[in-house]
Design an enzyme around this catalytic site. Structure first.
Site, PDB file in Angstrom:
ATOM      1  N   SER A   4      39.631  10.425  45.722  1.00 28.83           N
ATOM      2  CA  SER A   4      38.886  10.343  46.980  1.00 28.83           C
ATOM      3  C   SER A   4      37.403  10.143  46.696  1.00 28.83           C
ATOM      4  CB  SER A   4      39.116  11.651  47.748  1.00 28.83           C
ATOM      5  OG  SER A   4      38.462  11.604  48.980  1.00 28.83           O
ATOM      6  N   ASP A   5      36.732   9.504  47.632  1.00 22.41           N
ATOM      7  CA  ASP A   5      35.280   9.368  47.508  1.00 22.41           C
ATOM      8  C   ASP A   5      34.633   9.541  48.877  1.00 22.41           C
ATOM      9  OD1 ASP A   5      32.991   8.786  45.735  1.00 22.41           O
ATOM     10  OD2 ASP A   5      32.672   7.151  47.143  1.00 22.41           O
ATOM     11  N   THR A   6      33.471  10.173  48.865  1.00 21.44           N
ATOM     12  CA  THR A   6      32.734  10.438  50.108  1.00 21.44           C
ATOM     13  C   THR A   6      31.283   9.992  49.925  1.00 21.44           C
ATOM     14  OG1 THR A   6      34.122  12.357  50.599  1.00 21.44           O
ATOM     15  CG2 THR A   6      31.970  12.278  51.687  1.00 21.44           C
TER      16      THR A   6
END
Ligand SMILES: Cc1cn([C@H]2C[C@H](O)[C@@H](COP(=O)(O)OP(=O)(O)OP(=O)(O)O)O2)c(=O)[nH]c1=O
Length: 203
Positions: free
Chosen positions: A69-71
């Site tokens: 995941s990336d934010t």
């Protein structure tokens, strides 16, 4: 077997809320936006790279499923990642003051032969923040290691006048979307959805 490819304690805690068993793979994936790369494409690419790198670590297990995941925080097409230092954190928070920004979180789920991805975009509006509040917040140490130099789950919650979207997505792992993605691989918590209509099959 499900693996979370992440060093983030927030992601570990959030994924744990779905009630599934999972292992953790700690990786260091470079996060570098390409010139002209749209913010959403960048976040999706990094999430895919994290999941893909995780899968390489567990290739010996043919039933492995890896979540990456990336934010990122986005304001005026500019991407705010994790601040390099206190001055960088202050510059980001000054830019976010009194404005609405986007928090984009992408989640990729990969197995050998299949990949699903989902993206959550939230709109977050901050109150006006003067330098005294910004400096006091930075002194807590909380901005470090967080995209946009703030943690909605921490002291920065009181800066937020409005949130349209996913609170868990802002924190780093949009839970509703992630549950749907897992369901797309047949993995469901007892209270999760039966299928994953929001998930998009990646090429
Ligand atoms: C905006 C915001 C971000 N964050 C965090 C979530 C992510 O951990 C981080 C953004 O950096 P990421 O690069 O998405 O993640 P990470 O480096 O912490 O972990 P990994 O790549 O190993 O999975 O910012 C919060 O905790 N609260 C917030 O309100």
């Amino acid at each position: 077997m499900l693996y979370l490819a992440s060093k983030s304690p927030r992601r570990r805690e959030l994924l744990g809320r779905l009630g599934l068993e999972f292992g953790v793979l700690e990786l260091d994936i470079p996060e570098q936006r390409q010139p002209g790369e749209p913010p959403r494409d960048y976040v999706c690419r990094v999430a895919r790279e994290k999941a893909g790198a995780g899968l390489l670590q567990v290739l010996g297990n043919p039933s492995a499923l890896v979540l990456g995941s990336d934010t990122e925080v986005v304001l005026d097409d500019e991407v705010f990642g994790k601040p390099a230092d206190a001055a960088d954190a202050a510059a980001m928070l000054r830019r976010l003051s009194g404005r609405t920004h986007q928090v984009i979180s992408a989640v990729s789920l990969v197995s050998s032969g299949r990949e699903l991805q989902t993206v959550s975009v939230s709109q977050v509006t901050f109150d006006e923040l003067d330098d005294a509040r910004i400096d006091a917040y930075i002194a807590t140490g909380e901005p470090f290691g967080k995209a946009g130099a703030y943690a909605i789950q921490g002291g920065a919650e009181i800066f937020v006048s409005r949130l349209d979207g996913s609170y868990s997505g802002v924190m780093g792992l949009p839970l509703r979307e992630t549950a749907r993605l897992l369901a797309g691989f047949g993995l469901g918590s007892t209270f999760g959805p039966a299928s994953g209509p929001q998930a998009t099959e990646a090429a």
